[in-house]
Design a protein around this motif. Structure first.
Motif, mmCIF file in Angstrom:
data_model
loop_
_atom_site.group_PDB
_atom_site.id
_atom_site.type_symbol
_atom_site.label_atom_id
_atom_site.label_comp_id
_atom_site.label_asym_id
_atom_site.label_seq_id
_atom_site.Cartn_x
_atom_site.Cartn_y
_atom_site.Cartn_z
ATOM 1 N N TYR A 83 0.843 -1.197 0.000
ATOM 2 C CA TYR A 83 0.000 0.000 0.000
ATOM 3 C C TYR A 83 0.880 1.248 0.000
ATOM 4 C CZ TYR A 83 -4.211 2.714 1.264
ATOM 5 O OH TYR A 83 -5.274 3.579 1.288
ATOM 6 N N VAL A 84 0.493 2.243 -0.774
ATOM 7 C CA VAL A 84 1.273 3.476 -0.847
ATOM 8 C C VAL A 84 0.961 4.331 0.377
ATOM 9 C CG1 VAL A 84 1.741 5.559 -2.166
ATOM 10 C CG2 VAL A 84 1.272 3.405 -3.359
ATOM 11 N N GLY A 85 1.956 4.544 1.221
ATOM 12 C CA GLY A 85 1.766 5.342 2.427
ATOM 13 C C GLY A 85 1.124 4.547 3.548
ATOM 14 N N SER A 86 0.549 5.254 4.503
ATOM 15 C CA SER A 86 -0.075 4.617 5.668
ATOM 16 C C SER A 86 -1.479 4.135 5.330
ATOM 17 C CB SER A 86 -0.146 5.612 6.834
ATOM 18 O OG SER A 86 1.140 6.085 7.174
ATOM 19 N N TRP A 87 -1.850 2.987 5.911
ATOM 20 C CA TRP A 87 -3.201 2.450 5.739
ATOM 21 C C TRP A 87 -4.009 2.747 6.989
ATOM 22 C CZ3 TRP A 87 -6.843 -0.535 8.038
ATOM 23 C CH2 TRP A 87 -7.876 -1.037 7.240
ATOM 24 N N GLY A 221 -3.675 8.440 1.860
ATOM 25 C CA GLY A 221 -4.107 8.845 0.528
ATOM 26 C C GLY A 221 -4.156 7.684 -0.433
ATOM 27 N N GLY A 222 -3.597 6.551 -0.028
ATOM 28 C CA GLY A 222 -3.631 5.354 -0.858
ATOM 29 C C GLY A 222 -2.916 5.495 -2.184
ATOM 30 N N GLY A 223 -2.071 6.524 -2.317
ATOM 31 C CA GLY A 223 -1.386 6.742 -3.582
ATOM 32 C C GLY A 223 -2.280 7.360 -4.637
ATOM 33 N N MET A 224 -3.536 7.703 -4.249
ATOM 34 C CA MET A 224 -4.496 8.240 -5.211
ATOM 35 C C MET A 224 -4.577 9.755 -5.159
ATOM 36 S SD MET A 224 -7.519 5.414 -4.808
ATOM 37 C CE MET A 224 -8.336 5.962 -6.307
ATOM 38 N N VAL A 225 -4.220 10.331 -4.017
ATOM 39 C CA VAL A 225 -4.193 11.791 -3.867
ATOM 40 C C VAL A 225 -2.922 12.154 -3.120
ATOM 41 C CG1 VAL A 225 -6.702 12.059 -3.863
ATOM 42 C CG2 VAL A 225 -5.499 11.667 -1.713
ATOM 43 N N GLY A 226 -2.499 13.392 -3.264
ATOM 44 C CA GLY A 226 -1.273 13.820 -2.616
ATOM 45 C C GLY A 226 -1.437 13.927 -1.104
ATOM 46 N N THR A 227 -0.505 13.356 -0.370
ATOM 47 C CA THR A 227 -0.490 13.495 1.082
ATOM 48 C C THR A 227 0.852 12.990 1.593
ATOM 49 O OG1 THR A 227 -1.735 13.083 3.116
ATOM 50 C CG2 THR A 227 -1.397 11.205 1.664
ATOM 51 N N VAL A 228 1.119 13.210 2.880
ATOM 52 C CA VAL A 228 2.373 12.716 3.451
ATOM 53 C C VAL A 228 2.325 11.195 3.493
ATOM 54 C CG1 VAL A 228 2.964 14.754 4.788
ATOM 55 C CG2 VAL A 228 1.386 13.081 5.761
ATOM 56 N N ILE A 289 -3.867 12.566 15.185
ATOM 57 C CA ILE A 289 -4.784 12.928 14.107
ATOM 58 C C ILE A 289 -4.680 11.844 13.048
ATOM 59 C CG2 ILE A 289 -5.422 14.616 12.340
ATOM 60 C CD1 ILE A 289 -3.997 16.756 13.978
ATOM 61 N N TRP A 290 -5.823 11.313 12.635
ATOM 62 C CA TRP A 290 -5.856 10.339 11.537
ATOM 63 C C TRP A 290 -6.669 10.962 10.410
ATOM 64 C CZ3 TRP A 290 -7.002 8.673 16.623
ATOM 65 C CH2 TRP A 290 -6.038 7.858 17.212
ATOM 66 N N ALA A 291 -6.040 11.218 9.279
ATOM 67 C CA ALA A 291 -6.697 11.900 8.166
ATOM 68 C C ALA A 291 -6.801 10.956 6.966
ATOM 69 C CB ALA A 291 -5.919 13.155 7.780
ATOM 70 N N VAL A 292 -8.024 10.603 6.612
ATOM 71 C CA VAL A 292 -8.247 9.718 5.468
ATOM 72 C C VAL A 292 -8.569 10.559 4.245
ATOM 73 C CG1 VAL A 292 -9.668 7.873 4.501
ATOM 74 C CG2 VAL A 292 -9.037 7.826 6.933
ATOM 75 N N ARG A 293 -7.742 10.411 3.188
ATOM 76 C CA ARG A 293 -7.929 11.174 1.956
ATOM 77 C C ARG A 293 -8.158 10.270 0.750
ATOM 78 N NH1 ARG A 293 -4.719 14.974 -0.291
ATOM 79 N NH2 ARG A 293 -6.663 16.050 -0.715
ATOM 80 N N ASN A 294 -7.927 8.973 0.923
ATOM 81 C CA ASN A 294 -8.144 8.021 -0.169
ATOM 82 C C ASN A 294 -9.616 8.083 -0.580
ATOM 83 O OD1 ASN A 294 -8.580 5.783 -1.791
ATOM 84 N ND2 ASN A 294 -7.254 4.437 -0.600
ATOM 85 N N PRO A 295 -9.916 8.535 -1.792
ATOM 86 C CA PRO A 295 -11.331 8.699 -2.190
ATOM 87 C C PRO A 295 -12.125 7.404 -2.149
ATOM 88 C CG PRO A 295 -9.841 8.990 -4.067
ATOM 89 C CD PRO A 295 -8.985 8.963 -2.850
ATOM 90 N N GLU A 296 -11.464 6.264 -2.331
ATOM 91 C CA GLU A 296 -12.182 4.992 -2.272
ATOM 92 C C GLU A 296 -12.722 4.720 -0.867
ATOM 93 O OE1 GLU A 296 -9.644 1.930 -3.755
ATOM 94 O OE2 GLU A 296 -9.982 2.486 -5.847
#
Length: 305
Positions: A83-87, A221-228, A289-296
């Motif tokens: 997985y790209v980045g943190s899950w 971000g799941g590799g789908m959007v920009g994030t740390v 802080i847990w920020a979910v940005r993966n659109p899926e």
């Protein structure tokens, strides 16, 4: 015929409970729905004579769902290594937010996210702790400690002795015991509101004062959007990141929303939810802080109000 019909009705009535079990085991609404659907496919694929022999369709479905989730937890570990980045687990809106976000209305079919009971066992911090467990520990703990299934039934799910399942649950319980008791919603809501107001005012000093110096922010971000891609450590560094987002994303709007049953923030642009954030609070300061940005993972949120 009556017995078969009754068994089918009982089986169909178990869906809500199975979705609740599967979400806590998998941390994903989509995967939970798939697991439960798979269990029902197996149930309805049984010969009628076999269905009649099963005295408790609910127990049978729970066992099968648990086994399916156990298998998926094993394969999920391999997938999450790629997985790209943190899950992070999929965030859940409350029932009214789901309906408002475009979920099924009162006359339409219920979406799985709408059937999940929001309690402490779906809090983001709790689900993150569950992620640290082995698949067997997670199944034993969730089924016994959250849903009160006896170890004799859990043994059928895990293919182990009841005593071994009891040990697995105890091991999982030790992991959970290191997590603090949650801050009451009222206290957390006040802190989250102040974070929102300080961010909107670009008040760096206020933001730094609201975050614990050792706070950690994890974004998915799941590799789908920009994030740390890695957790940001330290309150001051997190504030720098938050202010940078404000500068780079004009038109971004923060809304106070319930996230997994606790006060959180939703960021939306042009009415579309782009980020859902959960918070852990201690002594009036944000510690996680847990920020979910993966659109899926934001499908249940649809459009913000």
């Amino acid at each position: 015929m009556g017995t078969v019909g009754a068994g089918a009705d009982v089986a169909a009535g178990e869906r809500r409970q199975l979705i609740n079990v599967a979400y806590r085991l998998l941390g994903s609404v989509t995967e939970a729905e798939d697991a439960v659907q798979d269990a029902y496919t197996r149930w309805y694929g049984l010969p009628r004579s076999r269905q009649e022999e099963i005295s408790s369709p609910g127990a049978w479905l729970t066992t099968v769902t648990g086994r399916i989730c156990l298998d998926r937890l094993g394969s999920a570990r391999a997938r999450r290594e790629r997985y790209v980045g943190s899950w992070l687990p999929e965030p859940l809106p409350d029932r009214t937010e789901w309906d408002h976000a475009g979920g099924a209305g009162p006359t339409g079919p219920a979406d799985p996210a709408d059937q999940i009971v929001l309690d402490e066992s779906v809090a983001t911090a709790f689900l993150v702790v569950l992620e640290s467990m082995t698949p067997a520990e997670r199944v034993a703990f969730v089924l016994h400690d959250v849903f009160r299934y006896p170890f004799a039934e859990i043994a059928d799910v895990l293919g182990r002795t009841p005593a071994a399942c009891k040990q697995l649950a105890a091991s999982a319980r030790r992991r959970v015991s290191t997590a603090r008791a949650p801050v009451p919603a009222t206290g957390r809501a006040d802190v989250v509101r102040r974070v929102k107001e300080a961010w909107e005012a670009r008040d760096v000093a206020a933001l730094v004062g609201l975050l614990d110096p050792a706070a950690v922010m994890t974004a998915d971000g799941g590799g789908m959007v920009g994030t740390v891609l890695r957790p940001v450590e330290g309150g001051a560094r997190i504030v720098q990141y938050m202010v940078a987002i404000a500068d780079m994303a004009p038109g971004l709007k923060l809304l106070e929303r319930s996230v997994n049953g606790a006060p959180g923030l939703v960021a939306e642009r042009a009415g579309v939810v782009v980020t859902v954030a959960s918070f852990d609070v201690l002594d009036g300061h944000v510690t996680r802080i847990w920020a979910v940005r993966n659109p899926e993972k934001l499908r249940p949120w649809g459009r913000a109000g």
